[in-house]
Design a protein around this motif. Structure first.
Motif, PDB file in Angstrom:
ATOM      1  N   GLY A 206      -3.012   2.375  -0.954  1.00  0.00           N
ATOM      2  CA  GLY A 206      -3.879   2.254  -2.125  1.00  0.00           C
ATOM      3  C   GLY A 206      -3.455   3.156  -3.266  1.00  0.00           C
ATOM      4  O   GLY A 206      -3.417   2.732  -4.432  1.00  0.00           O
ATOM      5  N   MET A 207      -3.124   4.397  -2.960  1.00  0.00           N
ATOM      6  CA  MET A 207      -2.679   5.327  -4.002  1.00  0.00           C
ATOM      7  C   MET A 207      -1.364   4.851  -4.627  1.00  0.00           C
ATOM      8  O   MET A 207      -1.158   4.980  -5.835  1.00  0.00           O
ATOM      9  N   SER A 208      -0.487   4.287  -3.809  1.00  0.00           N
ATOM     10  CA  SER A 208       0.775   3.748  -4.335  1.00  0.00           C
ATOM     11  C   SER A 208       0.504   2.611  -5.311  1.00  0.00           C
ATOM     12  O   SER A 208       1.147   2.515  -6.360  1.00  0.00           O
ATOM     13  N   LEU A 209      -0.472   1.755  -4.976  1.00  0.00           N
ATOM     14  CA  LEU A 209      -0.801   0.646  -5.874  1.00  0.00           C
ATOM     15  C   LEU A 209      -1.420   1.155  -7.177  1.00  0.00           C
ATOM     16  O   LEU A 209      -1.171   0.598  -8.253  1.00  0.00           O
ATOM     17  N   LEU A 210      -2.211   2.213  -7.086  1.00  0.00           N
ATOM     18  CA  LEU A 210      -2.779   2.794  -8.310  1.00  0.00           C
ATOM     19  C   LEU A 210      -1.683   3.363  -9.209  1.00  0.00           C
ATOM     20  O   LEU A 210      -1.855   3.459 -10.416  1.00  0.00           O
ATOM     21  N   ALA A 211      -0.548   3.709  -8.610  1.00  0.00           N
ATOM     22  CA  ALA A 211       0.601   4.205  -9.378  1.00  0.00           C
ATOM     23  C   ALA A 211       1.569   3.072  -9.739  1.00  0.00           C
ATOM     24  O   ALA A 211       2.715   3.322 -10.108  1.00  0.00           O
ATOM     25  N   ASP A 212       1.094   1.823  -9.601  1.00  0.00           N
ATOM     26  CA  ASP A 212       1.873   0.627  -9.964  1.00  0.00           C
ATOM     27  C   ASP A 212       3.074   0.370  -9.064  1.00  0.00           C
ATOM     28  O   ASP A 212       4.085  -0.195  -9.507  1.00  0.00           O
ATOM     29  N   ALA A 213       3.007   0.766  -7.807  1.00  0.00           N
ATOM     30  CA  ALA A 213       4.090   0.490  -6.873  1.00  0.00           C
ATOM     31  C   ALA A 213       4.174  -1.005  -6.588  1.00  0.00           C
ATOM     32  O   ALA A 213       3.174  -1.718  -6.652  1.00  0.00           O
ATOM     33  N   ARG A 214       5.370  -1.453  -6.300  1.00  0.00           N
ATOM     34  CA  ARG A 214       5.619  -2.847  -5.926  1.00  0.00           C
ATOM     35  C   ARG A 214       6.282  -2.845  -4.560  1.00  0.00           C
ATOM     36  O   ARG A 214       7.159  -2.030  -4.302  1.00  0.00           O
ATOM     37  N   PHE A 215       5.855  -3.762  -3.704  1.00  0.00           N
ATOM     38  CA  PHE A 215       6.391  -3.815  -2.354  1.00  0.00           C
ATOM     39  C   PHE A 215       6.928  -5.209  -2.061  1.00  0.00           C
ATOM     40  O   PHE A 215       6.411  -6.202  -2.567  1.00  0.00           O
ATOM     41  N   PRO A 216       7.944  -5.306  -1.191  1.00  0.00           N
ATOM     42  CA  PRO A 216       8.502  -6.618  -0.833  1.00  0.00           C
ATOM     43  C   PRO A 216       7.572  -7.383   0.109  1.00  0.00           C
ATOM     44  O   PRO A 216       6.627  -6.827   0.678  1.00  0.00           O
ATOM     45  N   ARG A 217       7.889  -8.642   0.289  1.00  0.00           N
ATOM     46  CA  ARG A 217       7.069  -9.540   1.120  1.00  0.00           C
ATOM     47  C   ARG A 217       6.867  -8.986   2.524  1.00  0.00           C
ATOM     48  O   ARG A 217       5.768  -8.997   3.053  1.00  0.00           O
ATOM     49  N   TRP A 218       7.956  -8.494   3.159  1.00  0.00           N
ATOM     50  CA  TRP A 218       7.846  -7.996   4.527  1.00  0.00           C
ATOM     51  C   TRP A 218       6.838  -6.865   4.621  1.00  0.00           C
ATOM     52  O   TRP A 218       6.139  -6.732   5.620  1.00  0.00           O
ATOM     53  N   TYR A 219       6.757  -6.017   3.588  1.00  0.00           N
ATOM     54  CA  TYR A 219       5.826  -4.888   3.591  1.00  0.00           C
ATOM     55  C   TYR A 219       4.389  -5.399   3.614  1.00  0.00           C
ATOM     56  O   TYR A 219       3.556  -4.921   4.384  1.00  0.00           O
ATOM     57  N   TRP A 220       4.113  -6.389   2.738  1.00  0.00           N
ATOM     58  CA  TRP A 220       2.758  -6.942   2.673  1.00  0.00           C
ATOM     59  C   TRP A 220       2.387  -7.660   3.966  1.00  0.00           C
ATOM     60  O   TRP A 220       1.246  -7.575   4.421  1.00  0.00           O
ATOM     61  N   LEU A 221       3.332  -8.366   4.564  1.00  0.00           N
ATOM     62  CA  LEU A 221       3.042  -9.055   5.820  1.00  0.00           C
ATOM     63  C   LEU A 221       2.801  -8.054   6.949  1.00  0.00           C
ATOM     64  O   LEU A 221       1.924  -8.264   7.797  1.00  0.00           O
ATOM     65  N   LEU A 222       3.542  -6.958   6.949  1.00  0.00           N
ATOM     66  CA  LEU A 222       3.312  -5.904   7.938  1.00  0.00           C
ATOM     67  C   LEU A 222       1.939  -5.250   7.713  1.00  0.00           C
ATOM     68  O   LEU A 222       1.206  -4.980   8.673  1.00  0.00           O
ATOM     69  N   PHE A 223       1.589  -5.024   6.456  1.00  0.00           N
ATOM     70  CA  PHE A 223       0.270  -4.451   6.137  1.00  0.00           C
ATOM     71  C   PHE A 223      -0.841  -5.404   6.578  1.00  0.00           C
ATOM     72  O   PHE A 223      -1.835  -4.987   7.182  1.00  0.00           O
TER      73      PHE A 223
END
Length: 194
Positions: free
Chosen positions: A85-102
């Motif tokens: 969540g903190m990473s997203l508040l800092a505008d982080a972007r993640f690849p598809r595999w990261y989101w699927l793992l999350f």
């Protein structure tokens, strides 16, 4: 270059808040578990009556299903959620595999709390208020993470389902929490109304 995606600041804030709620619940339960180990007669502050009885839940076999107290798993898992969540508040972007793992982690979490809900209602016959807070936090993060991966096409889904999650993503978590609330009310209806 593989596609990356930010979940947005709103989703990031939701993860920080739900992660913090789950972390708080896990922390308090862990402290009470230590006190219970020191003194088997210890009664947690959230043991209010025969139904809302955190001590009964903590002493159950289900409270240490992996061989250690369940809230210790929560300390790690909810900490990870806060970091995402903190990473997203800092505008982080993640690849598809990261989101699927999350999403897989959220699916495990909601499956685990669903099992714990069943066990609390129908086997242990008691509720822990801190556990209930963790349940709600986990349900919210699961459904909103699911909405994100479906809406953004990270999981294959038909167009109407994507549209539903884009416009009515709030409906499923509200229904899910409402069903759990109704199960709690009906399970102990005589207790609540006496």
């Amino acid at each position: 270059m593989p596609r990356t995606l930010t979940g947005g600041r709103g989703f990031g804030l939701l993860l920080v808040l739900t992660g913090a709620a789950g972390l708080l619940a896990s922390w308090v339960i862990t402290l009470d578990e230590f006190k219970l180990l020191e003194d088997p007669g210890f009664v947690p502050g959230c043991s209010l009556n025969p139904v809302v009885s955190c001590g009964s839940v903590m002493k159950s076999d289900q409270a240490s299903v992996f061989g250690f107290p369940n809230p210790m798993l929560g300390l790690v898992a909810y900490g990870i959620v806060i970091c995402v969540g903190m990473s997203l508040l800092a505008d982080a972007r993640f690849p598809r595999w990261y989101w699927l793992l999350f999403e897989a982690g959220c699916l495990f979490g909601v499956g685990f709390v669903t099992w714990l809900q069943f066990e609390s209602l129908y086997r242990i016959n008691a509720l822990c208020l801190w556990c209930c807070l963790a349940w709600v936090a986990t349900i919210l993060m699961f459904w909103y993470a699911t909405a994100l991966v479906v809406r953004e096409g990270l999981l294959p889904a038909p167009g109407p389902l994507k549209s539903f999650f884009a416009e009515f993503g709030w409906v499923l978590p509200v229904l899910h929490i409402g069903v759990i609330g109704m199960l709690v009310l009906t399970r102990w209806w005589d207790f609540w109304t006496s």
